[in-house]
Design a protein around this motif. Structure first.
Motif, PDB file in Angstrom:
ATOM      1  N   HIS A  95      44.518  27.546  -0.707  1.00 25.13           N
ATOM      2  CA  HIS A  95      43.343  26.826  -0.238  1.00 25.13           C
ATOM      3  C   HIS A  95      43.349  26.837   1.288  1.00 25.13           C
ATOM      4  CE1 HIS A  95      41.113  23.011   0.713  1.00 25.13           C
ATOM      5  NE2 HIS A  95      40.235  23.684   0.003  1.00 25.13           N
ATOM      6  N   HIS A  96      42.356  27.469   1.881  1.00 25.81           N
ATOM      7  CA  HIS A  96      42.214  27.595   3.334  1.00 25.81           C
ATOM      8  C   HIS A  96      43.512  28.078   3.986  1.00 25.81           C
ATOM      9  CE1 HIS A  96      38.177  26.119   3.395  1.00 25.81           C
ATOM     10  NE2 HIS A  96      38.530  25.065   2.693  1.00 25.81           N
ATOM     11  N   GLY A  97      44.045  29.157   3.442  1.00 21.46           N
ATOM     12  CA  GLY A  97      45.223  29.796   4.026  1.00 21.46           C
ATOM     13  C   GLY A  97      46.546  29.129   3.697  1.00 21.46           C
ATOM     14  N   ARG A  98      46.514  28.031   2.953  1.00 17.02           N
ATOM     15  CA  ARG A  98      47.737  27.301   2.619  1.00 17.02           C
ATOM     16  C   ARG A  98      48.088  27.523   1.146  1.00 17.02           C
ATOM     17  NH1 ARG A  98      46.778  22.239   1.556  1.00 17.02           N
ATOM     18  NH2 ARG A  98      48.483  21.488   0.307  1.00 17.02           N
ATOM     19  N   GLU A 128      43.275  34.583   6.393  1.00 13.19           N
ATOM     20  CA  GLU A 128      41.960  35.130   6.053  1.00 13.19           C
ATOM     21  C   GLU A 128      41.438  34.622   4.722  1.00 13.19           C
ATOM     22  OE1 GLU A 128      41.623  39.419   6.392  1.00 13.19           O
ATOM     23  OE2 GLU A 128      43.424  39.440   7.643  1.00 13.19           O
ATOM     24  N   ALA A 130      40.154  31.910   2.108  1.00 14.63           N
ATOM     25  CA  ALA A 130      39.597  30.569   1.894  1.00 14.63           C
ATOM     26  C   ALA A 130      40.148  30.023   0.579  1.00 14.63           C
ATOM     27  CB  ALA A 130      38.080  30.611   1.846  1.00 14.63           C
ATOM     28  N   TRP A 131      40.098  30.844  -0.455  1.00 17.82           N
ATOM     29  CA  TRP A 131      40.582  30.464  -1.773  1.00 17.82           C
ATOM     30  C   TRP A 131      41.243  31.672  -2.422  1.00 17.82           C
ATOM     31  CZ3 TRP A 131      39.716  25.469  -3.344  1.00 17.82           C
ATOM     32  CH2 TRP A 131      38.708  24.766  -2.695  1.00 17.82           C
ATOM     33  N   ARG A 144      37.430  35.403   0.878  1.00 13.36           N
ATOM     34  CA  ARG A 144      37.727  35.391   2.314  1.00 13.36           C
ATOM     35  C   ARG A 144      37.055  34.214   3.007  1.00 13.36           C
ATOM     36  NH1 ARG A 144      39.509  40.402   4.666  1.00 13.36           N
ATOM     37  NH2 ARG A 144      39.602  42.032   3.086  1.00 13.36           N
ATOM     38  N   ARG A 145      37.668  33.791   4.077  1.00 11.95           N
ATOM     39  CA  ARG A 145      37.063  32.735   4.901  1.00 11.95           C
ATOM     40  C   ARG A 145      35.820  33.297   5.573  1.00 11.95           C
ATOM     41  NH1 ARG A 145      41.522  30.043   8.569  1.00 11.95           N
ATOM     42  NH2 ARG A 145      39.588  29.416   9.564  1.00 11.95           N
ATOM     43  N   ASP A 147      34.386  31.782   8.187  1.00  9.26           N
ATOM     44  CA  ASP A 147      34.334  31.375   9.596  1.00  9.26           C
ATOM     45  C   ASP A 147      35.104  32.322  10.514  1.00  9.26           C
ATOM     46  OD1 ASP A 147      36.797  30.654   8.546  1.00  9.26           O
ATOM     47  OD2 ASP A 147      36.936  28.797   9.699  1.00  9.26           O
TER      48      ASP A 147
END
Length: 156
Positions: A95-98, A128, A130-131, A144-145, A147
């Motif tokens: 989730h968001h790179g984590r 990069e 997002a999920w 991919r993110r 932003d």
């Protein structure tokens, strides 16, 4: 009739065993896991047909497995609740790179396996992502993110 009952019992055991083993594709299995699955297949055959080596016994066993596979497939098709129970649900693993350690532990995935799948999807770093979602079929979907700046095409 005994072959049908034995095949039904073995189908239930194999189904539960496969569900407990987790969401791995055939290509993600280690050589040892693959060999274990082949050996299980032979043990199932021995348990279902016992000493019945007739064509009728084999046809009954195969037909019973196919019947129960079809029943479960129809149950999943007709009922979303049954589908969640029988096939599992997608699970967010990044989730968001984590990386979500609890999800990895639950599905016995390693960070290296996620990074390998990211590279296959053309993603260079966790930043990069997002999920990342582990789908019920064992594949990992990456989103991919949005932003991040777009990469300009390289000029040759």
């Amino acid at each position: 009739m005994e072959v049908v009952l034995r095949a039904t019992a073995m189908f239930a055991i194999v189904y539960l065993l496969v569900r407990m083993l987790g969401k791995r594709e055939l290509g993600q299995m280690t050589p040892f896991e693959f060999i274990v699955m082949v050996v299980i297949g032979d043990l199932i055959q021995q348990g279902v047909t016992q000493n019945d080596f007739s064509l009728t016994g084999a046809a009954l066993a195969i037909g019973t497995f196919a019947f129960w596979g079809l029943v479960l497939s129809w149950m999943s098709y007709l009922s979303p609740r049954a589908a969640r129970l029988l096939e599992g649900e997608p699970r967010v693993i990044v989730h968001h790179g984590r990386v979500l350690a609890d999800s990895l532990r639950r599905d016995r995935l390693t960070r290296a396996e996620i990074e390998s799948e990211m590279r296959l999807a053309g993603i260079a770093s966790l930043g990069e992502v997002a999920w990342a979602v582990l789908e019920p079929n064992g594949k990992i979907s990456f989103i991919r993110r949005s932003d991040l700046p777009e990469e300009a095409p390289g000029e040759d």
